[in-house]
Design a protein around this motif. Structure first.
Motif, PDB file in Angstrom:
ATOM      1  N   MET A   1       0.837  -1.199   0.000  1.00  0.00           N
ATOM      2  CA  MET A   1       0.000   0.000   0.000  1.00  0.00           C
ATOM      3  C   MET A   1       0.870   1.246   0.000  1.00  0.00           C
ATOM      4  N   GLU A   2       0.394   2.279  -0.643  1.00  0.00           N
ATOM      5  CA  GLU A   2       1.089   3.563  -0.653  1.00  0.00           C
ATOM      6  C   GLU A   2       0.541   4.441   0.474  1.00  0.00           C
ATOM      7  N   THR A   3       1.391   5.327   0.963  1.00  0.00           N
ATOM      8  CA  THR A   3       0.931   6.225   2.024  1.00  0.00           C
ATOM      9  C   THR A   3      -0.222   7.096   1.527  1.00  0.00           C
ATOM     10  N   ARG A   4      -0.210   7.434   0.225  1.00  0.00           N
ATOM     11  CA  ARG A   4      -1.317   8.242  -0.319  1.00  0.00           C
ATOM     12  C   ARG A   4      -2.642   7.496  -0.174  1.00  0.00           C
ATOM     13  N   GLU A   5      -2.639   6.208  -0.477  1.00  0.00           N
ATOM     14  CA  GLU A   5      -3.858   5.420  -0.351  1.00  0.00           C
ATOM     15  C   GLU A   5      -4.320   5.354   1.110  1.00  0.00           C
TER      16      GLU A   5
END
Length: 279
Positions: A1-5
């Motif tokens: 997972m990306e921090t943006r998500e």
């Protein structure tokens, strides 16, 4: 997972409303909805229940909200610590509760400053319970915590002092003449209701006692005969003549510890811990 998500999901999970979450994030709603859908497909589970009545968290979504908040806090802490580590002038930020362990802290700072190669220590004084979050989110490198009141879970620690507790009473109060007291006696003083401290979010729980924010305000209220309090014995060092202390024999012992993140590799912090251990 990306921090943006994760940021997108946490915003929706906290607002339980896609439009408000999109406004909070400064983006349009359609890309936000698509991002949450992609996250759900990647994880293979539904995180949010969407109905005509609104949005709610699934069991999996509730877990991700807790874990996502912790992950984002860890990322922000890493950013802060990295920036401070790259600062031209090395130094440490030590956070402590205002009015607590004053004598111990003074001795520790003086002993460390006398060491060859010591760096500047910026002392951040805060309210009750604020040291732990400041240490976790990277605003501080090291903290003075007090068990059992503060959680040390996830930190490396060094015990510095274990002490009993005393009742802080206004001078002249009948119980001030006693050699010792018990918690039940202090809690059952209709003329001196125990103070009410704020929760982590700044709100106050119910209770008959006055609302207090810090040790200075507490001392004033005790001296004025508005409240009594049970505090570590070392707190007496900051008291005035218009308050007295009586040992509370069944109050839990308080252990003051020096705490720091386990991933720290700071040589300055290691030296401060060594000095504290010696003291």
């Amino acid at each position: 997972m990306e921090t943006r998500e994760l940021r997108y999901f946490v915003a929706v999970a906290e607002e339980l409303h896609f439009s408000r979450a999109a406004e909070r994030l400064g983006i349009a709603q359609p890309p936000l909805s698509r991002a949450i859908g992609r996250l759900e497909r990647r994880l293979g589970t539904r995180l949010l229940e969407r109905t005509t009545r609104g949005v709610s968290l699934t069991e999996a979504g509730a877990v991700l909200l807790v874990e996502g908040r912790a992950a984002l806090a860890a990322v922000e802490a890493a950013e802060r610590r990295t920036r401070r580590a790259a600062h031209v002038e090395p130094g440490l930020v030590l956070v402590a509760k205002a009015g607590a362990s004053q004598e111990l802290l003074t001795k520790l700072l003086a002993a460390y400053a006398a060491e060859p190669g010591s760096v500047a220590v910026d002392v951040a004084l805060c309210g009750p319970g604020e040291q732990e979050p400041m240490l976790r989110d990277g605003r501080a490198d090291v903290a003075l915590l007090h068990r059992p009141f503060d959680s040390t879970a996830g930190f490396d620690t060094e015990e510095l002092l274990t002490e009993g507790q005393v009742a802080m009473l206004p001078a002249g109060h009948p119980l001030g003449e006693r050699a010792e007291l018990r918690m039940a006696e202090v809690a059952d003083l209709p003329d001196l209701p125990l103070p009410v401290w704020p929760r982590g979010d700044g709100t106050y729980p119910g209770g008959p006692g006055p609302h207090v924010r810090d040790a200075t305000q507490l001392r004033e209220l005790v001296a004025l005969g508005r409240t009594a309090a049970v505090l570590p014995d070392s707190a007496r060092a900051t008291w005035r003549e218009d308050v007295v202390g009586v040992p509370v024999v069944d109050a839990p012992a308080v252990t003051t510890v020096l705490a720091w993140p386990p991933q720290s590799r700071s040589q300055a912090l290691a030296e401060l811990v060594r000095v504290a251990t010696r003291l």
